[in-house]
Scaffold this motif. Structure first.
Motif, PDB file in Angstrom:
ATOM      1  N   SER A  58       2.696   9.584  -5.658  1.00 34.79           N
ATOM      2  CA  SER A  58       3.208  10.934  -5.370  1.00 34.79           C
ATOM      3  C   SER A  58       4.446  11.239  -6.196  1.00 34.79           C
ATOM      4  N   ALA A  59       5.303  10.214  -6.400  1.00 36.37           N
ATOM      5  CA  ALA A  59       6.510  10.427  -7.205  1.00 36.37           C
ATOM      6  C   ALA A  59       6.110  10.802  -8.635  1.00 36.37           C
ATOM      7  N   LEU A  60       5.104  10.080  -9.112  1.00 40.19           N
ATOM      8  CA  LEU A  60       4.634  10.362 -10.473  1.00 40.19           C
ATOM      9  C   LEU A  60       4.143  11.798 -10.577  1.00 40.19           C
ATOM     10  N   LEU A  61       3.365  12.229  -9.579  1.00 39.47           N
ATOM     11  CA  LEU A  61       2.837  13.593  -9.564  1.00 39.47           C
ATOM     12  C   LEU A  61       3.978  14.616  -9.575  1.00 39.47           C
ATOM     13  N   VAL A  62       4.952  14.381  -8.702  1.00 40.06           N
ATOM     14  CA  VAL A  62       6.079  15.314  -8.606  1.00 40.06           C
ATOM     15  C   VAL A  62       6.794  15.381  -9.948  1.00 40.06           C
ATOM     16  N   LYS A  63       7.004  14.179 -10.532  1.00 40.32           N
ATOM     17  CA  LYS A  63       7.687  14.123 -11.822  1.00 40.32           C
ATOM     18  C   LYS A  63       6.914  14.927 -12.862  1.00 40.32           C
ATOM     19  N   LEU A  64       5.579  14.722 -12.895  1.00 34.68           N
ATOM     20  CA  LEU A  64       4.737  15.430 -13.859  1.00 34.68           C
ATOM     21  C   LEU A  64       4.887  16.939 -13.687  1.00 34.68           C
ATOM     22  N   ILE A  65       4.797  17.365 -12.447  1.00 34.93           N
ATOM     23  CA  ILE A  65       4.889  18.802 -12.165  1.00 34.93           C
ATOM     24  C   ILE A  65       6.226  19.338 -12.652  1.00 34.93           C
ATOM     25  N   ILE A  66       7.317  18.568 -12.340  1.00 31.80           N
ATOM     26  CA  ILE A  66       8.647  19.040 -12.744  1.00 31.80           C
ATOM     27  C   ILE A  66       8.730  19.141 -14.257  1.00 31.80           C
ATOM     28  N   ILE A  67       8.204  18.106 -14.938  1.00 30.01           N
ATOM     29  CA  ILE A  67       8.268  18.122 -16.413  1.00 30.01           C
ATOM     30  C   ILE A  67       7.504  19.316 -16.970  1.00 30.01           C
TER      31      ILE A  67
ATOM     32  N   LEU B  43       0.816  -1.216   0.000  1.00 29.53           N
ATOM     33  CA  LEU B  43       0.000   0.000   0.000  1.00 29.53           C
ATOM     34  C   LEU B  43       0.853   1.270   0.000  1.00 29.53           C
ATOM     35  N   SER B  44       1.808   1.262   0.905  1.00 34.87           N
ATOM     36  CA  SER B  44       2.629   2.472   1.011  1.00 34.87           C
ATOM     37  C   SER B  44       3.423   2.660  -0.273  1.00 34.87           C
ATOM     38  N   ARG B  45       3.722   1.562  -0.921  1.00 31.49           N
ATOM     39  CA  ARG B  45       4.467   1.612  -2.158  1.00 31.49           C
ATOM     40  C   ARG B  45       3.657   2.342  -3.237  1.00 31.49           C
ATOM     41  N   ILE B  46       2.363   1.943  -3.327  1.00 39.31           N
ATOM     42  CA  ILE B  46       1.490   2.571  -4.323  1.00 39.31           C
ATOM     43  C   ILE B  46       1.415   4.074  -4.063  1.00 39.31           C
ATOM     44  N   PHE B  47       1.270   4.402  -2.794  1.00 41.01           N
ATOM     45  CA  PHE B  47       1.172   5.814  -2.415  1.00 41.01           C
ATOM     46  C   PHE B  47       2.428   6.574  -2.844  1.00 41.01           C
TER      47      PHE B  47
END
Lengths: 332, 477
Positions: free
Chosen positions: A62-71, A54-58
């Motif tokens: 969030s990592a994906l979101l951060v990456k998207l924002i950075i891109i 579960l924590s992994r999915i979370f």
């Protein structure tokens, strides 16, 4: 003797042979290389990973979101640059690409160190099981795996030399103890040297610094540096991730696992208590900080070393403590 | 009168020297700097070779890599080892033994027929901080004595009287293979009347016959070991003495024997033998040990069969009862030392292939089972180890009927011809009667190795370093 009889008895009769019947003994080293090539036991199976689903999915989301924002931000920055002038846009995109490359290189290095560190523990466990074993000629795969893990480091040459010196009559436990005693002499010496130097540095810094909070920072910084160089001594690539993992394990062991050892070590500390009493309070504080550093260092050595120490050959805190005290007294 | 002169008058200088020596000896015992090692083993178990190898390896330890498991060498703390003249008595023939091993062709040192001792000084840097405060270097004195293994078997007699000893001997002689060999002697002895007046010529005759009988047991193909009294086989300086003229005789009635009767005479001789020979040997050499190594030749029992095994088991148990075991504290060490660590070693481990060493250790445990239990009861540390003082064989492999066999190659002891041998597998449980087959084992006696080739390498021995570490390691911290 007829075939029936042979089957009935479960032992092989003694025979004297003609010297011509002898075959050449297989060279153990060649066999070792083959073993490495076949590449067994390479997959690291981490069972605890399942629990952390579960924590992994979370974390992943969030990592994906951060990456998207950075891109998106990077894209906006670059396009804004091109709107101003083409040269500004090129400069910005070059800058972003170089930062990206650097980040990737750093991350790879860090991951390498972490992977190396993670592979040490099962190796150590297998080795300590094998020390108790009375089997014969089963130690080669373990030694090969170790040699493979240490490939490309300065440890390989003395290790290989030591493996070549292993006597043919040793059973597996003796082989492991022999290699543990004689294969890492140089690395052990370097690591212990670093620990005593670093613990002295910490002790001296704490003894002369006038601010308590500053002390903590200083000690932390020295310890961080020390962990890095200890890992390096045992062929673990330096990197932030590996170091972080090492620090976490060291602290965990110090807090939970090493309590009994702590008690044993402390008896030594108490013994010299009367000596410490003669020192000034500042030096006393310095000594305390130095001892903590030494303890952290020894714990790190235990985690980084490819084979566990042989009984009676373990470096002890008291060894470092005595030299630390001597140096502190001579300098202050 | 000056103080000096006054002291001189009270205690003369030569007395003072003596006193000083005594005090120093006392202090070194108290500080644990003195170890007396008991090398125990029946005859032909390899005591002399073990002592020679121990001395040889320790003397060259500083500059060699021959003892990788000896921590003093590992940690580079050994400063030097030196042979000292023995403290009175015959000196152990170390040089002669080495010469024999280095001769060409090589030969094993001759078997011991007299008592000898040797002292070794090991100088080292103490590893512990407290000791280093006292001095930067320390010296451990190691005393070892060598003696014929046959004499060792006298020790259990100390706890017996003539009657119980005789009964034990008759019990042994009632079993094969002794029975058939002793038949005529037993018949003769059965006609003796213990209450009749002693006849000197009769005693002499029967003693001589009994002595011949013991020597016969020893030469028998089963190579029996439980042969008492030991001096009957190897008299040393007692040859022809009256002390050696007695034989076992069981009392027929329970009344006390009259003075001058045969039984009383034999009993007297037995007690004299015990007192003047055994007790002296025991008091002078056997009651002050700190460490013990018990050498046992397991291969001999495997080669020779069940009777040899049983006999050796009983002999070893009997012998070990004569030693004092127990935890050794400071005071006890000063006044009445006790053995506080025992190593059981199966010698000649080089006569089996390396993969059989563990089996050999397990087989050794079978032989010493009873004796070991008693020792462990005292809370002592014991260990079993397969060792070879000098490694006389090399490993080899051969293919026989499509099966790969681990073999040994070496040179035959008698004629130095090359031998390649699959010696058989050592059983870990006591073999059944039908399994003690002549075909199962063939342990050949090998000639000693060419020491020049293996000098200063671990290949010159098997586990001697671990044996030394176990026996002395904790005294050299």
């Amino acid at each position: 003797m007829s075939g029936d009889e042979k089957q009935r008895q479960d032992w092989q009769p003694a025979i004297e042979l003609n010297p011509e019947q002898l075959r050449d003994l297989p060279n153990t080293e060649e066999a070792a290389v083959e073993q490495v090539d076949s590449g067994e036991d390479k997959k690291d199976t981490d069972k605890s990973e399942k629990n952390a689903g579960l924590s992994r999915i979370f974390v992943a989301i969030s990592a994906l979101l951060v990456k998207l924002i950075i891109i998106v931000e990077c894209y906006r920055l670059v396009s804004w640059g091109y709107q101003q002038h083409w040269s500004l846009g090129t400069l910005l995109s070059l800058l972003i690409v170089s930062v990206l490359v650097m980040a990737i290189v750093l991350a790879l290095r860090a991951l390498k160190g972490m992977r190396q560190l993670r592979r040490r523990q099962p190796l150590q466990q297998r080795a300590s099981q094998m020390i108790a074993s009375n089997q014969y000629k089963q130690a080669a795969p373990l030694l090969d795996e170790m040699a493979e893990q240490l490939k490309g480091t300065a440890l390989v040459v003395p290790l290989q030399q030591c493996i070549n010196e292993v006597d043919s009559v040793y059973r597996d436990g003796e082989v492991i103890r022999f290699v543990s005693n004689h294969g890492f002499v140089e690395a052990d010496r370097k690591a212990i040297d670093k620990i005593s130097r670093c613990s002295f540095d910490t002790a001296a810094l704490v003894a002369v610094s006038p601010f308590a909070s500053f002390d903590i920072l200083l000690a932390a910084w020295r310890n961080w540096r020390m962990l890095n160089s200890i890992a390096d001594c045992y062929g673990i690539a330096p990197g932030i991730a590996g170091q972080w993992r090492l620090l976490r394990q060291v602290l965990h062991n110090l807090a939970f696992v090493g309590l009994s050892e702590l008690a044993i070590d402390n008896s030594g500390t108490l013994l010299t208590g009367s000596v410490t009493g003669q020192l000034t309070a500042r030096i006393g504080q310095g000594l305390g900080a130095g001892l903590v550093t030494a303890r952290i260092g020894l714990e790190a050595v235990k985690l980084c070393r490819p084979l566990p120490f042989d009984e009676g050959n373990k470096p002890k805190l008291s060894q470092i403590q005595s030299s630390l005290l001597k140096e502190l007294k001579s300098k202050f | 009168m000056s103080l000096r002169a006054r002291i001189d008058r009270l205690v003369p200088p030569e007395k003072r020297q003596e006193l000083g020596d005594q005090l120093q000896k006392f202090a070194s015992t108290a500080l644990d700097r003195h170890v007396r090692l008991a090398v125990t083993g029946l005859s032909q178990s390899g005591k002399t070779v073990f002592i020679t190898s121990l001395l040889d390896h320790l003397l060259s330890a500083r500059d060699s890599n021959g003892l990788p498991f000896f921590s003093l060498c590992n940690e580079d703390r050994l400063l030097g080892v030196k042979l000292l003249p023995s403290q009175g008595g015959q000196e152990f023939p170390f040089r002669e033994s080495m010469d024999q091993l280095n001769a060409s062709p090589t030969q094993w040192p001759a078997s011991t027929d007299k008592l000898s001792s040797i002292r070794l000084a090991i100088r080292y840097r103490p590893g512990s901080k407290v000791q280093r405060m006292v001095s930067e270097t320390a010296t451990l004195y190691l005393d070892i004595i060598d003696y014929p293994g046959e004499w060792l078997l006298d020790l259990p007699m100390l706890q017996q009287n003539f009657n119980s000893w005789s009964q034990q001997q008759y019990r042994l002689m009632a079993q094969e293979p002794r029975q058939s060999m002793a038949k005529s002697w037993l018949n003769g002895a059965a006609e003796l009347d213990g209450e009749a007046p002693a006849d000197q010529s009769q005693i002499t005759e029967f003693s001589a016959q009994y002595r011949g009988l013991l020597q016969g047991f020893r030469r028998h193909e089963q190579r029996l070991s439980l042969l008492q009294p030991g001096r009957f086989i190897l008299p040393g300086n007692l040859e022809g003495s009256e002390l050696l003229q007695f034989f076992p005789l069981v009392k027929t009635n329970s009344e006390a024997s009259q003075e001058g009767s045969l039984y009383a005479q034999l009993e007297q001789r037995f007690e004299d033998y015990k007192q003047q020979v055994v007790e002296e040997f025991y008091r002078n050499h056997f009651c002050h040990f700190d460490r013990q190594v018990v050498l046992i030749d397991c291969l001999k029992t495997l080669n020779n069969g069940r009777a040899c095994f049983d006999d050796m088991q009983e002999a070893v148990a009997g012998i070990l009862q004569s030693f004092q075991y127990g935890q050794s504290g400071l005071l006890r060490r000063l006044f009445k030392p006790r053995i506080d660590r025992v190593l059981f070693a199966s010698t000649k481990a080089d006569h089996v292939t390396a993969n059989q060493h563990h089996n050999l250790e397990q087989f050794l445990e079978l032989i010493i089972q009873q004796a070991r239990r008693d020792i462990q009861f005292e809370g002592l540390e014991t260990r079993c180890m397969a060792i070879a003082s000098y490694r006389a064989t090399g490993a080899a492999e051969a293919e026989v009927d499509g099966q790969v066999l681990s073999c040994l190659k070496g040179f035959r002891k008698q004629n130095h011809e090359p031998v390649v041998l699959f010696p058989g597998e050592v059983p870990t449980a006591l073999p059944q009667d039908k399994d003690w087959s002549g075909q199962r084992f063939r342990f050949v006696d090998f000639a000693p190795p060419d020491l020049k080739k293996v000098r200063d390498t671990p290949a010159s021995h098997i586990r001697m370093d671990q044996a030394i570490q176990y026996l002395l390691g904790d005294k050299l911290r």
